[in-house]
Motif scaffolding. Structure first.
Motif, PDB file in Angstrom:
ATOM      1  N   UNK A   1       3.003   1.292   1.161  1.00 42.99           N
ATOM      2  CA  UNK A   1       3.796   1.845   2.260  1.00 42.99           C
ATOM      3  C   UNK A   1       5.291   1.603   2.080  1.00 42.99           C
ATOM      4  N   UNK A   2       5.651   0.865   1.070  1.00 37.25           N
ATOM      5  CA  UNK A   2       7.058   0.508   0.855  1.00 37.25           C
ATOM      6  C   UNK A   2       7.895   1.769   0.710  1.00 37.25           C
TER       7      UNK A   2
ATOM      8  N   UNK B   1       0.589  10.187   4.646  1.00 37.32           N
ATOM      9  CA  UNK B   1      -0.361  10.759   3.711  1.00 37.32           C
ATOM     10  C   UNK B   1      -1.770  10.646   4.293  1.00 37.32           C
ATOM     11  N   UNK B   2      -2.681  11.490   3.867  1.00 33.77           N
ATOM     12  CA  UNK B   2      -4.063  11.372   4.365  1.00 33.77           C
ATOM     13  C   UNK B   2      -4.646   9.977   4.148  1.00 33.77           C
ATOM     14  N   UNK B   3      -4.259   9.320   3.081  1.00 35.97           N
ATOM     15  CA  UNK B   3      -4.778   7.982   2.801  1.00 35.97           C
ATOM     16  C   UNK B   3      -4.223   6.914   3.749  1.00 35.97           C
TER      17      UNK B   3
ATOM     18  N   UNK C   1      -5.178   0.869  17.126  1.00 33.45           N
ATOM     19  CA  UNK C   1      -4.884   2.252  17.512  1.00 33.45           C
ATOM     20  C   UNK C   1      -5.144   3.154  16.317  1.00 33.45           C
ATOM     21  N   UNK C   2      -5.805   4.283  16.564  1.00 34.86           N
ATOM     22  CA  UNK C   2      -6.232   5.172  15.485  1.00 34.86           C
ATOM     23  C   UNK C   2      -5.086   6.073  15.032  1.00 34.86           C
ATOM     24  N   UNK C   3      -4.891   6.128  13.737  1.00 35.22           N
ATOM     25  CA  UNK C   3      -3.957   7.071  13.121  1.00 35.22           C
ATOM     26  C   UNK C   3      -4.751   7.964  12.178  1.00 35.22           C
ATOM     27  N   UNK C   4      -4.639   9.266  12.370  1.00 34.89           N
ATOM     28  CA  UNK C   4      -5.331  10.231  11.525  1.00 34.89           C
ATOM     29  C   UNK C   4      -4.303  11.184  10.947  1.00 34.89           C
TER      30      UNK C   4
END
Length: 120
Positions: A64-65, A87-89, A114-117
């Motif tokens: 994530x950097x 990104x999807x990942x 908390x969900x992140x999609x």
């Protein structure tokens, strides 16, 4: 002790941005180092970013950097994670955590997530 509640998750397209927040209840928020972790379906929970109790120090997972920024406001007892170029990942449940440790990242107290999609 500190109680943590995350918010700000949702559905976003790849390349988009989201800002997560973590509200802390308790008198000692500014004493704790704070971190974000995430857990994707079928995978172990992994470290994302940490900030020191003062907000002056921090470090990130390589994945994530340069895209994510962790910050905190001790006056408001809040922790944030600005996520850009998603990104999807990056799809996962994101958790904030608090504790005394800095390296390794703190993990004494946890929020509910908390969900992140991220859609492709």
């Amino acid at each position: 002790q500190v109680q943590l509640v995350e918010s700000g998750g949702g559905l976003v397209q790849a390349g988009g941005s989201l800002r997560l927040s973590c509200a802390a209840a308790g008198r000692s928020f500014s004493m704790y180092n704070m971190a974000w972790f995430r857990q994707a379906p079928g995978k172990e929970r992994e470290f994302v970013a940490v900030t020191s109790w003062s907000g002056d120090g921090g470090y990130y997972a390589d994945s994530v950097k340069g895209r994510f920024t962790i910050s905190r406001d001790n006056a408001k007892n809040t922790l944030s994670l600005q996520m850009n170029s998603l990104k999807p990942e990056d799809t996962a449940v994101y958790y904030c955590a608090a504790g005394r440790s800095y390296r390794p990242p703190p993990a004494d107290y946890w929020g509910q997530g908390t969900q992140v999609t991220v859609s492709s």
